[in-house]
Design a protein around this motif. Structure first.
Motif, short mmCIF file in Angstrom:
data_model
loop_
_atom_site.label_atom_id
_atom_site.label_comp_id
_atom_site.label_asym_id
_atom_site.label_seq_id
_atom_site.Cartn_x
_atom_site.Cartn_y
_atom_site.Cartn_z
N ASP A 1 0.83 -1.21 0.00
CA ASP A 1 0.00 0.00 0.00
C ASP A 1 0.86 1.26 0.00
O ASP A 1 0.47 2.29 -0.54
CB ASP A 1 -0.91 0.01 1.25
N TYR A 2 2.02 1.16 0.67
CA TYR A 2 2.95 2.29 0.76
C TYR A 2 4.36 1.80 0.44
O TYR A 2 4.71 0.68 0.78
CB TYR A 2 2.96 2.88 2.18
N VAL A 3 5.15 2.66 -0.19
CA VAL A 3 6.53 2.30 -0.52
C VAL A 3 7.46 3.39 0.01
O VAL A 3 7.22 4.58 -0.19
CB VAL A 3 6.72 2.13 -2.04
N ILE A 4 8.51 2.94 0.69
CA ILE A 4 9.56 3.86 1.16
C ILE A 4 10.82 3.50 0.38
O ILE A 4 11.30 2.36 0.45
CB ILE A 4 9.80 3.71 2.68
N ASP A 5 11.35 4.45 -0.38
CA ASP A 5 12.60 4.22 -1.11
C ASP A 5 13.75 4.65 -0.21
O ASP A 5 13.88 5.82 0.15
CB ASP A 5 12.60 5.03 -2.41
N SER A 6 14.59 3.68 0.17
CA SER A 6 15.63 3.96 1.18
C SER A 6 17.01 4.23 0.59
O SER A 6 18.00 4.11 1.29
CB SER A 6 15.69 2.81 2.18
N LYS A 7 17.06 4.61 -0.69
CA LYS A 7 18.39 4.82 -1.30
C LYS A 7 19.08 6.08 -0.78
O LYS A 7 20.30 6.20 -0.86
CB LYS A 7 18.29 4.83 -2.82
#
Length: 195
Positions: free
Chosen positions: A169-175
């Motif tokens: 449902d949610y995406v966190i891009d940790s780059k």
């Protein structure tokens, strides 16, 4: 009102950073790795089942589970991985359900294999911590001090991160930096609280 939020990602994708932000804000986090670790202690249910299924060669001389040796087996052997999961997941699931039952408000479940193990069925929403494959491999090699092939086999033993990203449902891009990750977490928390 109770809300259960699953947090998943790939190995070395930055999930620990996301969860540290959530914990520091005072939310309850149920960590399935910690539960698994407890159930793998001497004479606990997973420990006994592993000994019965895989044999005593996966235990040290003092009777402790040799996680490194077992890990090496399951990262290279699909059948062994499936056997271990069929032992572990139902027992962990039971403990998680019990923890959810005793909790209120917004509860987070940290499950690396969330979709693979069916834990998404317990969640109202899912957050996927995403990292592009190239960076993920690099971080894993540095973190675990392993070679490229072993890093790839560890990553390949999990569901493709792009697929998890699509299902969440949610995406966190940790780059980016920790600060950038934290901002994404706070934004998602506002949305969850507002729903």
């Amino acid at each position: 009102m109770k809300k259960v939020i699953g947090v998943t990602g790939g190995i070395a994708s930055g999930k620990s950073n996301v969860l540290s932000v959530i914990k520091n804000l005072g939310y309850k986090v149920i960590d399935t790795d910690i539960i698994a670790h407890e159930l793998q202690q001497k004479n606990m249910p997973i420990y006994n089942a592993i000994k019965e299924t895989f044999g005593s060669e996966y235990f040290t001389l003092d009777g402790e589970l040799d996680r490194k040796k077992l890990g090496s087996l399951i990262f290279h052997n699909e059948e062994a991985k499936n056997k271990l999961n069929s032992i572990s997941h139902p027992l962990i699931h039971e403990v998680v359900l019990d923890e959810i039952g005793k909790s209120n408000g917004i509860i987070f479940i940290d499950v690396p294999l969330l979709y693979e193990s069916g834990f998404d069925s317990l969640c109202d929403k899912v957050i996927c911590v995403y990292l592009n494959r190239e960076t993920q491999i690099k971080r894993l090699m540095e973190r675990d001090n392993i070679d490229l092939e072993y890093a790839k086999s560890k990553i390949n033993s999990q569901m493709d991160l792009n697929k998890k990203k699509e299902m969440a449902d949610y995406v966190i891009d940790s780059k980016g930096s920790f600060g950038e990750t934290r901002c994404q977490v706070l934004k998602i928390l506002e949305e969850i609280k507002g729903v």
